[in-house]
Scaffold this motif. Sequence first.
Motif, mmCIF file in Angstrom:
data_model
loop_
_atom_site.group_PDB
_atom_site.id
_atom_site.type_symbol
_atom_site.label_atom_id
_atom_site.label_comp_id
_atom_site.label_asym_id
_atom_site.label_seq_id
_atom_site.Cartn_x
_atom_site.Cartn_y
_atom_site.Cartn_z
ATOM 1 N N VAL A 1 -4.713 -0.523 -11.242
ATOM 2 C CA VAL A 1 -4.469 -1.958 -11.150
ATOM 3 C C VAL A 1 -5.800 -2.658 -10.910
ATOM 4 C CG1 VAL A 1 -2.105 -1.767 -10.268
ATOM 5 C CG2 VAL A 1 -4.014 -1.852 -8.651
ATOM 6 N N ASP B 1 1.169 -1.074 -7.628
ATOM 7 C CA ASP B 1 1.552 -2.456 -7.925
ATOM 8 C C ASP B 1 1.920 -3.197 -6.638
ATOM 9 O OD1 ASP B 1 1.111 -2.056 -10.664
ATOM 10 O OD2 ASP B 1 3.178 -1.393 -10.985
ATOM 11 N N LYS B 2 2.593 -2.510 -5.726
ATOM 12 C CA LYS B 2 2.941 -3.122 -4.438
ATOM 13 C C LYS B 2 1.690 -3.314 -3.583
ATOM 14 C CE LYS B 2 5.971 -2.868 -0.448
ATOM 15 N NZ LYS B 2 7.012 -2.107 0.250
ATOM 16 N N LYS C 1 -1.290 -3.930 -4.612
ATOM 17 C CA LYS C 1 -1.965 -5.109 -5.162
ATOM 18 C C LYS C 1 -1.370 -6.378 -4.560
ATOM 19 C CE LYS C 1 -2.327 -7.634 -9.561
ATOM 20 N NZ LYS C 1 -3.672 -8.129 -9.506
ATOM 21 N N HIS D 1 -2.271 5.895 -12.186
ATOM 22 C CA HIS D 1 -1.983 4.486 -12.475
ATOM 23 C C HIS D 1 -3.157 3.681 -11.964
ATOM 24 C CE1 HIS D 1 0.430 0.974 -13.300
ATOM 25 N NE2 HIS D 1 0.385 0.561 -12.047
#
Length: 147
Positions: A8, A135-136, A138, A6
């Motif tokens: 980001v 995501d967290k 980020k 993944h």
Amino acid sequence: MAFAEHEVLIGRDAMSVYLFLVDGLNNPLWRDGVRSISLRSGKAGAKGAVYQQTLLGPGGRPLAADFQIVEARPGAEVRFEVIAGPARPFGGYYLSTEGPNTRLRFALEFHPKGLQKLMGGMIQKTMEAEVLQLDKLKLVLEEEDAA
């Protein structure tokens, strides 16, 4: 083989992101399931550092997931391998600069052996959930920068 990745785009410079990631003691700040972590040997954030880590396992039981940093290139890459626990994946964080931001890719790979092959679906889902935690990360890093 199980593989998950993944990426980001984080509103922080690559060196700030790298310094946060390379210190395994920051894991509980962004990774759900980390119950405890400590530096077992080596220098924090350096190649060869070993972190003793306990995760929340199936049924809420503690699960060993100690890891060692196997490569640490400032501002560019942190690679690690899990050295304790039932599953021992290896993976890395790969950083690239995009203007004032950092593109961060997290990849995990695991080669199950023996009976672990029967748990392939569960292992794949667990790894996919793990990389999505970027995501967290980020949010944590961008909130830290705003403070």
